[in-house]
Design a protein around this motif. Structure first.
Motif, PDB file in Angstrom:
ATOM      1  N   UNK A 276      -7.654  -3.651  -0.664  1.00 54.91           N
ATOM      2  CA  UNK A 276      -8.658  -3.174  -1.614  1.00 54.91           C
ATOM      3  C   UNK A 276      -8.692  -1.651  -1.560  1.00 54.91           C
ATOM      4  N   UNK A 277      -8.329  -1.024  -2.664  1.00 55.19           N
ATOM      5  CA  UNK A 277      -8.287   0.436  -2.736  1.00 55.19           C
ATOM      6  C   UNK A 277      -9.693   0.952  -3.014  1.00 55.19           C
ATOM      7  N   UNK A 278     -10.315   1.547  -2.014  1.00 49.27           N
ATOM      8  CA  UNK A 278     -11.680   2.066  -2.168  1.00 49.27           C
ATOM      9  C   UNK A 278     -11.693   3.582  -2.324  1.00 49.27           C
ATOM     10  N   UNK A 279     -10.513   4.196  -2.446  1.00 50.17           N
ATOM     11  CA  UNK A 279     -10.431   5.657  -2.519  1.00 50.17           C
ATOM     12  C   UNK A 279     -10.640   6.192  -3.930  1.00 50.17           C
ATOM     13  N   UNK A 280     -10.335   5.368  -4.951  1.00 48.94           N
ATOM     14  CA  UNK A 280     -10.412   5.836  -6.331  1.00 48.94           C
ATOM     15  C   UNK A 280      -9.132   6.451  -6.850  1.00 48.94           C
ATOM     16  N   UNK A 281      -8.181   6.750  -5.964  1.00 47.80           N
ATOM     17  CA  UNK A 281      -6.895   7.319  -6.366  1.00 47.80           C
ATOM     18  C   UNK A 281      -5.834   6.215  -6.381  1.00 47.80           C
ATOM     19  N   UNK A 282      -5.054   6.068  -7.451  1.00 49.73           N
ATOM     20  CA  UNK A 282      -4.067   4.988  -7.540  1.00 49.73           C
ATOM     21  C   UNK A 282      -3.028   5.065  -6.428  1.00 49.73           C
ATOM     22  N   UNK A 283      -2.658   3.895  -5.896  1.00 47.58           N
ATOM     23  CA  UNK A 283      -1.597   3.792  -4.898  1.00 47.58           C
ATOM     24  C   UNK A 283      -0.765   2.552  -5.208  1.00 47.58           C
ATOM     25  N   UNK A 284       0.484   2.561  -4.736  1.00 52.40           N
ATOM     26  CA  UNK A 284       1.405   1.441  -4.934  1.00 52.40           C
ATOM     27  C   UNK A 284       1.854   0.932  -3.582  1.00 52.40           C
ATOM     28  N   UNK A 285       1.905  -0.390  -3.427  1.00 51.64           N
ATOM     29  CA  UNK A 285       2.388  -1.002  -2.183  1.00 51.64           C
ATOM     30  C   UNK A 285       3.914  -1.070  -2.256  1.00 51.64           C
ATOM     31  N   UNK A 286       4.589  -0.356  -1.358  1.00 47.06           N
ATOM     32  CA  UNK A 286       6.050  -0.286  -1.394  1.00 47.06           C
ATOM     33  C   UNK A 286       6.717  -1.220  -0.379  1.00 47.06           C
ATOM     34  N   UNK A 287       6.191  -1.267   0.830  1.00 46.80           N
ATOM     35  CA  UNK A 287       6.830  -2.079   1.874  1.00 46.80           C
ATOM     36  C   UNK A 287       5.770  -2.748   2.735  1.00 46.80           C
ATOM     37  N   UNK A 288       6.176  -3.823   3.403  1.00 44.68           N
ATOM     38  CA  UNK A 288       5.304  -4.494   4.368  1.00 44.68           C
ATOM     39  C   UNK A 288       6.080  -4.695   5.658  1.00 44.68           C
ATOM     40  N   UNK A 289       5.373  -4.596   6.777  1.00 45.26           N
ATOM     41  CA  UNK A 289       5.967  -4.789   8.095  1.00 45.26           C
ATOM     42  C   UNK A 289       4.986  -5.605   8.935  1.00 45.26           C
ATOM     43  N   UNK A 290       5.420  -6.756   9.405  1.00 48.59           N
ATOM     44  CA  UNK A 290       4.578  -7.631  10.223  1.00 48.59           C
ATOM     45  C   UNK A 290       5.304  -8.006  11.499  1.00 48.59           C
TER      46      UNK A 290
END
Length: 387
Positions: A276-290
């Motif tokens: 959940x983006x609560x910053x107000x500035x757009x962001x994109x999810x590029x990679x995931x690491x688990x």
């Protein structure tokens, strides 16, 4: 949500209601009090505005509106099965099936990295089919282990998905009183719920300011399935939440039970991760690491984006969630943690932590119930894909 005369009207845009319009559904801008406010859930975005700004949303081809109910005050207590609501973040319409008290561990984004532990009520809810395409996450989010005739003799079970079911936090619910007999378009609604008019004017006044409303309750023959002892796969084990650089990551885990994999017993968990983006500035999810740790091994799960997508989290669509599963040989001692690589509009990348969460089976691990057969009311939907 239209705030007028001390009452909150809940309306939705509808392509089918071509005989209605925004100009007919609302009074003229000049006749509205200056304190009036408007929130339109359009599926793809929410418009928050006040009366003076409302004029710029009017067009020569007004958008049709349909009133679906009256907003009622939220409660600090537990919402009952049959309560209608709009999801505060994803904007879909739903109805509550059952509730659970769940342990929440939240790490605040502050200099002290404060960790708060508390109990929070979570709900399983059916989602209105008309919102599936625009709600911001896969429709087949929920899965459980079911017996299969082809594997029954070997003790193996298969994953079965349940379309249009979500686990919802108490704080994400905007409750409303409905006026339709079948307010939720879902294969399970009529099998699980029956409707009745509010029994008295007092109930109507209490629920929706005197407006006639319909009450929804679980059918008696379905109730046993939703008792505490028979719904373990629906029960959240715990919730872990952490915020980094304006992105809140919430992980909810579910223990699904045991199965055999290659003749070896395995314990299976499902986990749901919400960004959940609560910053107000757009962001994109590029990679995931688990990373997955058990008592005798550790392995990594890396990939581009999330389930084949690279979601963009914006002001109008700030959140995305997905579900996956993991199986371990041990019932206790497992952990998972990781990070997402995010990208801002200027190309700058940064990492957002996935809070560490436990993979522990409940103290008692009763056999999972088989859903009722198709000849009786069932919480299991047909296997057909959503439209």
């Amino acid at each position: 949500i239209i705030q007028m005369g001390g009452r909150s009207r809940l309306l939705v845009l509808s392509r089918r209601l071509v005989d209605q319009s925004l100009n007919r559904a609302l009074p003229s801008v000049s006749s509205l009090p200056s304190s009036s406010s408007l929130l339109l859930h359009t599926g793809s975005r929410s418009i928050h505005t006040t009366t003076p700004a409302l004029a710029r949303f009017r067009t020569t081809t007004p958008a049709p509106l349909k009133e679906i109910g009256v907003v009622i005050p939220p409660t600090d207590g537990v919402y009952q099965a049959g309560q209608l609501f709009v999801h505060r973040i994803f904007g879909y319409k739903g109805i509550i099936l059952c509730s659970f008290k769940t342990k929440v561990i939240e790490k605040k984004e502050n200099p002290r990295n404060e960790v708060i532990k508390r109990d929070e009520v979570q709900y399983q809810a059916l989602i209105h089919r008309g919102d599936w395409a625009s709600m911001g996450f896969p429709v087949d989010l929920t899965a459980y282990l079911a017996e299969s005739n082809s594997y029954a003799n070997r003790g193996e079970k298969v994953f079965t998905t349940m379309n249009g079911l979500d686990c919802v936090s108490h704080s994400d619910i905007i409750p409303f009183a409905g006026s339709e007999r079948s307010p939720i378009d879902h294969d399970l609604f009529d099998r699980i719920f029956h409707s009745s008019e509010a029994a008295s004017e007092n109930q109507q006044t209490e629920d929706a300011g005197g407006v006639p409303v319909i009450r929804y309750s679980i059918r008696n023959e379905i109730r046993p399935f939703y008792s505490t002892s028979t719904r373990s796969w629906m029960t959240p084990c715990h919730v872990n939440r952490e915020t980094n650089d304006g992105v809140e990551v919430t992980v909810t885990t579910f223990y699904l039970g045991t199965t055999l994999n290659g003749g070896q017993p395995k314990h299976v968990w499902r986990y749901v991760i919400r960004l959940n983006n609560v910053s107000g500035a757009p962001v994109v999810v590029r990679e995931r690491h688990l990373k997955v740790f058990s008592l005798n091994s550790m392995h990594q799960l890396n990939g581009h984006g999330i389930i084949g997508r690279q979601p963009e989290l914006t002001v109008s669509r700030p959140a995305f969630q997905f579900s996956s599963n993991v199986d371990l040989a041990q019932s206790k001692g497992g952990h998972m943690w990781g990070s997402f690589k995010m990208e801002r509009e200027n190309g700058q990348t940064f990492d957002v932590s996935i809070p560490a969460f436990q993979l522990d089976a409940p103290i008692s691990d009763p056999p999972l119930p088989s859903p009722p057969s198709s000849s009786s009311p069932s919480p299991t939907p047909p296997s057909a894909s959503p439209p």
